[in-house]
Design a protein around this motif. Structure first.
Motif, PDB file in Angstrom:
ATOM      1  N   HIS A 129      -9.559  -0.496  -1.510  1.00  0.00           N
ATOM      2  CA  HIS A 129      -8.865   0.580  -0.253  1.00  0.00           C
ATOM      3  C   HIS A 129      -9.495   1.447   0.029  1.00  0.00           C
ATOM      4  O   HIS A 129      -8.877   3.185   0.538  1.00  0.00           O
ATOM      5  CB  HIS A 129      -7.259   0.587  -0.538  1.00  0.00           C
ATOM      6  CG  HIS A 129      -6.577  -0.609   0.127  1.00  0.00           C
ATOM      7  ND1 HIS A 129      -5.694  -1.522  -0.780  1.00  0.00           N
ATOM      8  CD2 HIS A 129      -5.716  -1.302   1.046  1.00  0.00           C
ATOM      9  CE1 HIS A 129      -4.964  -2.208  -0.725  1.00  0.00           C
ATOM     10  NE2 HIS A 129      -5.128  -2.477   0.181  1.00  0.00           N
ATOM     11  N   ALA A 154       0.121  -1.421   0.024  1.00  0.00           N
ATOM     12  CA  ALA A 154      -0.336   0.037  -0.225  1.00  0.00           C
ATOM     13  C   ALA A 154       0.647   1.001   0.172  1.00  0.00           C
ATOM     14  O   ALA A 154       0.910   2.318  -0.838  1.00  0.00           O
ATOM     15  CB  ALA A 154      -0.713  -0.218   1.552  1.00  0.00           C
ATOM     16  N   ASP A 165      -8.998   4.502   2.430  1.00  0.00           N
ATOM     17  CA  ASP A 165      -7.737   5.729   2.602  1.00  0.00           C
ATOM     18  C   ASP A 165      -7.572   6.953   1.695  1.00  0.00           C
ATOM     19  O   ASP A 165      -7.353   7.253   0.280  1.00  0.00           O
ATOM     20  CB  ASP A 165      -6.636   5.009   1.387  1.00  0.00           C
ATOM     21  CG  ASP A 165      -4.854   4.718   1.565  1.00  0.00           C
ATOM     22  OD1 ASP A 165      -5.084   6.326   1.736  1.00  0.00           O
ATOM     23  OD2 ASP A 165      -4.537   4.939   1.937  1.00  0.00           O
ATOM     24  N   TYR A 212      -5.536   0.377  -6.644  1.00  0.00           N
ATOM     25  CA  TYR A 212      -5.697   0.757  -4.800  1.00  0.00           C
ATOM     26  C   TYR A 212      -6.627   1.314  -3.875  1.00  0.00           C
ATOM     27  O   TYR A 212      -7.138   0.948  -3.537  1.00  0.00           O
ATOM     28  CB  TYR A 212      -3.958   1.377  -4.506  1.00  0.00           C
ATOM     29  CG  TYR A 212      -3.772   1.665  -3.032  1.00  0.00           C
ATOM     30  CD1 TYR A 212      -3.441   0.548  -2.513  1.00  0.00           C
ATOM     31  CD2 TYR A 212      -4.346   3.130  -2.778  1.00  0.00           C
ATOM     32  CE1 TYR A 212      -3.601   0.506  -1.074  1.00  0.00           C
ATOM     33  CE2 TYR A 212      -3.885   2.902  -1.879  1.00  0.00           C
ATOM     34  CZ  TYR A 212      -3.549   1.907  -0.631  1.00  0.00           C
ATOM     35  OH  TYR A 212      -3.795   1.773   0.822  1.00  0.00           O
TER      36      TYR A 212
END
Length: 79
Positions: A69, A39, A72, A65
């Motif tokens: 996620h 990450a 985030d 990503y």
């Protein structure tokens, strides 16, 4: 993650902060080769791409990503 992988991430982050984007990009890519799917490495490489005005590359790096996620906020705001 081994010591060398940690070192590569550190180098990439320092080079990024020093605006040495080509060196940062190379170190971040070597880091991700050793720690695929990281990450932190993915976010850093995306930020490097943005700093180099490579917006399409940043989106290609960060979009998958962010999809996986979704909490985030830092990565989401980079997109």
């Amino acid at each position: 993650m081994g010591a060398q992988a940690s070192y590569l991430y550190f180098v990439a982050a320092v080079k990024f902060e020093l605006h040495q984007y080509d060196s940062a990009d190379a170190a971040a890519r070597r880091y991700l080769a050793r720690v695929p799917g990281s990450a932190n490495g993915t976010r850093l490489l995306g930020l490097i791409a943005l700093a180099q005005n490579r917006g399409n590359d940043a989106v290609q790096l960060l979009a998958p990503y962010v999809t996986s996620h979704s909490t985030d906020q830092f990565a989401i705001s980079a997109l």
